[in-house]
Design a protein around this motif. Structure first.
Motif, PDB file in Angstrom:
ATOM      1  N   PHE A 270      76.362 -18.828  11.040  1.00 43.79           N
ATOM      2  CA  PHE A 270      78.254 -18.885  11.636  1.00 43.79           C
ATOM      3  C   PHE A 270      78.441 -20.543  11.724  1.00 43.79           C
ATOM      4  CE2 PHE A 270      77.381 -14.712  13.018  1.00 43.79           C
ATOM      5  CZ  PHE A 270      77.955 -14.156  12.800  1.00 43.79           C
ATOM      6  N   THR A 271      77.868 -21.144  12.051  1.00 40.97           N
ATOM      7  CA  THR A 271      78.141 -22.729  12.164  1.00 40.97           C
ATOM      8  C   THR A 271      78.663 -23.614  11.185  1.00 40.97           C
ATOM      9  OG1 THR A 271      76.172 -23.092  11.643  1.00 40.97           O
ATOM     10  CG2 THR A 271      77.484 -22.833  13.963  1.00 40.97           C
ATOM     11  N   GLN A 272      77.709 -22.700   9.188  1.00 49.59           N
ATOM     12  CA  GLN A 272      78.523 -23.188   8.983  1.00 49.59           C
ATOM     13  C   GLN A 272      79.934 -22.914   7.976  1.00 49.59           C
ATOM     14  OE1 GLN A 272      75.173 -22.542   5.773  1.00 49.59           O
ATOM     15  NE2 GLN A 272      73.776 -24.129   6.919  1.00 49.59           N
ATOM     16  N   LEU A 273      80.229 -21.722   8.069  1.00 48.31           N
ATOM     17  CA  LEU A 273      81.571 -20.692   8.036  1.00 48.31           C
ATOM     18  C   LEU A 273      82.199 -21.492   8.448  1.00 48.31           C
ATOM     19  CD1 LEU A 273      80.099 -16.871   7.852  1.00 48.31           C
ATOM     20  CD2 LEU A 273      80.745 -18.855   5.724  1.00 48.31           C
ATOM     21  N   LEU A 274      82.069 -21.767  10.010  1.00 47.68           N
ATOM     22  CA  LEU A 274      83.212 -22.350  11.312  1.00 47.68           C
ATOM     23  C   LEU A 274      83.431 -23.697  10.309  1.00 47.68           C
ATOM     24  CD1 LEU A 274      82.403 -20.773  14.394  1.00 47.68           C
ATOM     25  CD2 LEU A 274      83.942 -20.201  12.492  1.00 47.68           C
ATOM     26  N   SER A 275      82.209 -24.405   9.796  1.00 46.16           N
ATOM     27  CA  SER A 275      82.761 -26.079  10.193  1.00 46.16           C
ATOM     28  C   SER A 275      83.528 -26.068   8.861  1.00 46.16           C
ATOM     29  CB  SER A 275      81.817 -26.208   9.042  1.00 46.16           C
ATOM     30  OG  SER A 275      81.510 -25.835   8.178  1.00 46.16           O
ATOM     31  N   HIS A 276      84.250 -25.072   8.285  1.00 43.30           N
ATOM     32  CA  HIS A 276      85.780 -24.967   7.627  1.00 43.30           C
ATOM     33  C   HIS A 276      86.918 -24.937   7.669  1.00 43.30           C
ATOM     34  CE1 HIS A 276      83.440 -26.634   4.142  1.00 43.30           C
ATOM     35  NE2 HIS A 276      82.175 -24.949   4.714  1.00 43.30           N
ATOM     36  N   LYS A 280      89.068 -31.311  13.906  1.00 46.33           N
ATOM     37  CA  LYS A 280      87.876 -32.215  13.714  1.00 46.33           C
ATOM     38  C   LYS A 280      87.271 -32.510  14.731  1.00 46.33           C
ATOM     39  CE  LYS A 280      87.906 -37.967  13.177  1.00 46.33           C
ATOM     40  NZ  LYS A 280      88.479 -38.047  12.964  1.00 46.33           N
ATOM     41  N   GLU A 281      87.930 -31.868  16.410  1.00 49.18           N
ATOM     42  CA  GLU A 281      87.176 -32.056  16.981  1.00 49.18           C
ATOM     43  C   GLU A 281      86.276 -30.719  17.790  1.00 49.18           C
ATOM     44  OE1 GLU A 281      87.534 -32.080  22.358  1.00 49.18           O
ATOM     45  OE2 GLU A 281      89.528 -31.981  20.887  1.00 49.18           O
ATOM     46  N   GLY A 282      86.680 -29.937  16.792  1.00 48.18           N
ATOM     47  CA  GLY A 282      85.398 -28.851  17.170  1.00 48.18           C
ATOM     48  C   GLY A 282      84.642 -28.986  15.862  1.00 48.18           C
ATOM     49  N   SER A 283      84.689 -29.628  14.788  1.00 52.59           N
ATOM     50  CA  SER A 283      83.127 -29.874  13.662  1.00 52.59           C
ATOM     51  C   SER A 283      82.281 -30.749  14.070  1.00 52.59           C
ATOM     52  CB  SER A 283      84.204 -30.996  12.510  1.00 52.59           C
ATOM     53  OG  SER A 283      83.043 -31.226  11.478  1.00 52.59           O
ATOM     54  N   GLN A 284      83.116 -31.530  15.001  1.00 48.86           N
ATOM     55  CA  GLN A 284      82.216 -32.201  15.675  1.00 48.86           C
ATOM     56  C   GLN A 284      80.951 -31.881  16.653  1.00 48.86           C
ATOM     57  OE1 GLN A 284      84.558 -36.013  17.864  1.00 48.86           O
ATOM     58  NE2 GLN A 284      84.377 -36.642  16.597  1.00 48.86           N
ATOM     59  N   SER A 287      78.316 -29.428  14.689  1.00 49.06           N
ATOM     60  CA  SER A 287      77.765 -30.929  14.067  1.00 49.06           C
ATOM     61  C   SER A 287      76.610 -30.792  15.496  1.00 49.06           C
ATOM     62  CB  SER A 287      77.815 -32.112  14.251  1.00 49.06           C
ATOM     63  OG  SER A 287      77.233 -32.795  13.514  1.00 49.06           O
ATOM     64  N   ILE A 288      76.783 -30.952  16.411  1.00 52.96           N
ATOM     65  CA  ILE A 288      75.588 -30.889  17.440  1.00 52.96           C
ATOM     66  C   ILE A 288      74.701 -30.043  17.749  1.00 52.96           C
ATOM     67  CG2 ILE A 288      75.387 -31.534  20.648  1.00 52.96           C
ATOM     68  CD1 ILE A 288      78.009 -32.425  20.089  1.00 52.96           C
ATOM     69  N   ILE A 289      75.874 -28.405  17.603  1.00 50.49           N
ATOM     70  CA  ILE A 289      74.470 -27.249  17.665  1.00 50.49           C
ATOM     71  C   ILE A 289      74.039 -26.919  16.655  1.00 50.49           C
ATOM     72  CG2 ILE A 289      75.344 -25.180  16.932  1.00 50.49           C
ATOM     73  CD1 ILE A 289      78.100 -24.477  18.823  1.00 50.49           C
ATOM     74  N   ASP A 290      74.885 -27.638  15.635  1.00 51.76           N
ATOM     75  CA  ASP A 290      73.631 -27.670  14.396  1.00 51.76           C
ATOM     76  C   ASP A 290      72.475 -28.336  14.215  1.00 51.76           C
ATOM     77  OD1 ASP A 290      73.351 -26.410  11.564  1.00 51.76           O
ATOM     78  OD2 ASP A 290      72.951 -28.171  10.759  1.00 51.76           O
ATOM     79  N   SER A 291      72.675 -29.545  14.570  1.00 48.64           N
ATOM     80  CA  SER A 291      71.987 -30.785  15.338  1.00 48.64           C
ATOM     81  C   SER A 291      70.400 -29.832  16.315  1.00 48.64           C
ATOM     82  CB  SER A 291      72.537 -31.703  15.847  1.00 48.64           C
ATOM     83  OG  SER A 291      71.329 -32.320  16.219  1.00 48.64           O
ATOM     84  N   GLU A 292      70.833 -29.569  16.813  1.00 44.85           N
ATOM     85  CA  GLU A 292      70.510 -28.624  17.976  1.00 44.85           C
ATOM     86  C   GLU A 292      69.721 -27.019  17.894  1.00 44.85           C
ATOM     87  OE1 GLU A 292      69.420 -29.586  21.383  1.00 44.85           O
ATOM     88  OE2 GLU A 292      70.297 -30.977  20.802  1.00 44.85           O
TER      89      GLU A 292
END
Length: 481
Positions: A270-276, A280-284, A287-292
């Motif tokens: 879902f994070t990959q789908l939402l990334s598009h 820009k702020e939401g993308s950051q 990115s943190i969610i994906d890192s965790e």
């Protein structure tokens, strides 16, 4: 000294003596005895006296006779198995002119009991001295009366340092036990017995554990303390607890893998789908969610390594080549942290080991990563490869960090134990398991403000002794540099 007519001297000096006195000549037996001595002898045979001695006393007696010939006077203390079970002091002289002994023996004036532990020690003095555990006899006033040789070994102190001293000297030599010493003495005085596990570090910074038991004997008003070295037993117990914790961890890991892996995979998708579709702020934030999530997956993978044995690909590889690859891989990170790596490989003999290169690389990378993290201001990490006895190779990784305490050294290999804020406490347990799977072991040495050394020992397989056709892979070939 003696006159020529020793019989006249005997009659004049000893016939009415209150102690037993005899003249004795080897091969002739007892030549003369006074009135008191007649209660011991029905005939003039020294064998009557020797029959009343146990083996230990008989040995002392024979030494006594020999010493009397060599010295001006000889003395000894012997236990006689008479009706009263008494201890006697013997004094003797030897007249070389007529080859005769004059021997006086008298009952000890010490109030020695007819039964109990102290009597047993007197009967079997050699057993007391050479017992495999430490023995201390203490008076009711707390004064140490006697110690055996094992006490000297345990504490590297002469017995003369103990005898006559206060019983509290024992706790001075076991400094870590002092907090419990007061309660120990209270229990001993109130109940007549007490026990505790005490510890101390030897000169090699190895922690030793001692089981201390004290018992009061009312018959003789003496405390007997027995000290056993329980180091091996306690270390074995810790190893068993460690294995149990790993077993529990394995069960926990399997459960976590089942419960977390599926929802975590969904979240990553879902994070990959939402990334598009986000700003820009939401993308950051994504990115943190994906890192965790990646970090969670890494922890989960470490759980899985410990939970069940993975299928390993063992092959003959060059250890120096493997370590060189790891050092090269960690080199950029070392530059960023101002860390210098120095690798010293053994330049003689084979360094061929049988192992899984992927798993071993993870172990060495984890050890080097830990070394970097304990030197935030930079420094030097030295990796030394040495051939040791029993056809083994030792790889020592030494940092210049602050070092770790003795207490920490006993915990660092336990699962979940970590001093890092972001650590999982699983890296070193995984390293231990991997090295043990390869037939080796890991130990650690450290000194505060002097750094820490991890020693990894693995078995060697000399290439010239292998009766197989090896397929050499350049990736694992020993470097010629």
């Amino acid at each position: 000294m003696f006159k020529d007519n020793i019989t006249e001297v005997f009659d004049f000096l000893f016939y009415d003596d209150k102690d037993s006195v005899i003249t004795y000549k080897k091969g002739k037996g007892i030549l003369k005895m006074n009135r008191v001595a007649r209660e011991f002898f029905s005939c003039h045979k020294i064998a009557e006296l020797e029959k009343k001695m146990d083996k230990s006393s008989l040995m002392i007696w024979n030494n006594f006779l020999q010493d009397a010939i060599i010295s001006t006077i000889a003395k000894c203390q012997i236990y006689l198995l008479d009706s009263c079970e008494n201890v006697f002091h013997f004094e003797g002289c030897y007249d070389r002119s007529n080859f005769q002994y004059v021997i006086r023996f008298k009952q000890s004036q010490e109030q020695i009991i007819s039964s109990g532990n102290v009597l047993d020690f007197l009967k079997y003095e050699s057993i007391f001295k050479h017992a495999p555990y430490g023995l201390i006899l203490t008076s009711v006033e707390g004064i140490i009366i006697e110690v055996n040789q094992k006490i000297d070994t345990f504490f590297e102190e002469s017995s003369s340092e103990f005898v006559g001293g206060n019983f509290n000297l024992l706790f001075d030599l076991l400094p870590d036990s002092k907090p419990g010493a007061i309660q120990y003495m209270k229990t001993l005085l109130s109940k007549g017995s007490a026990e505790m596990i005490a510890s101390k570090f030897d000169e090699s910074a190895v922690e030793k554990f001692y089981h201390v038991i004290s018992i009061f004997n009312e018959n003789v008003n003496i405390y007997m303390t027995v000290i056993c070295d329980d180091t091996e037993k306690i270390q074995l117990r810790k190893q068993i607890e460690h294995l149990r914790s790993l077993s529990t961890l394995g069960q926990l890991a399997a459960s976590i893998a089942h419960e977390i892996r599926n929802p975590m995979t969904s979240l990553k998708g879902f994070t990959q789908l939402l990334s598009h579709q986000v700003t820009k702020e939401g993308s950051q934030y994504l990115s943190i969610i994906d890192s965790e999530l990646n970090r969670m997956e890494s922890i989960l993978n470490e759980f899985l390594v410990l939970s069940k044995p993975t299928e390993k690909s063992f092959r003959f590889i060059s250890l120096s080549s493997l370590i060189s690859q790891v050092v090269d891989f960690m080199h950029p990170q070392g530059i960023l942290k101002n860390i210098e790596f120095e690798y010293v490989s053994c330049d003689q003999g084979s360094d061929c080991i049988l192992g899984d290169s992927y798993e071993l690389k993870k172990v060495f990378m984890n050890i080097l990563k830990n070394a970097i993290e304990v030197m935030p201001k930079g420094g030097k990490v030295t990796i030394t490869q040495t051939l040791i006895e029993n056809n083994q190779v030792r790889v020592s990784v030494t940092d210049q960090g602050e070092g770790i305490t003795a207490e920490q050294m006993h915990k660092i290999f336990l699962p979940f134990y970590t001093s890092k804020q972001q650590g999982t406490g699983l890296g070193l347990p995984h390293a231990v398991q991997t090295i043990e799977d390869h037939g080796g072991y890991i130990d650690v040495e450290s000194e505060i403000n002097q750094g820490t050394t991890f020693n990894l020992v693995l078995p060697l397989y000399p290439m010239d002794s292998l009766e197989v056709n090896l397929i050499h892979d350049v990736q694992y070939a020993k470097s010629s540099n």
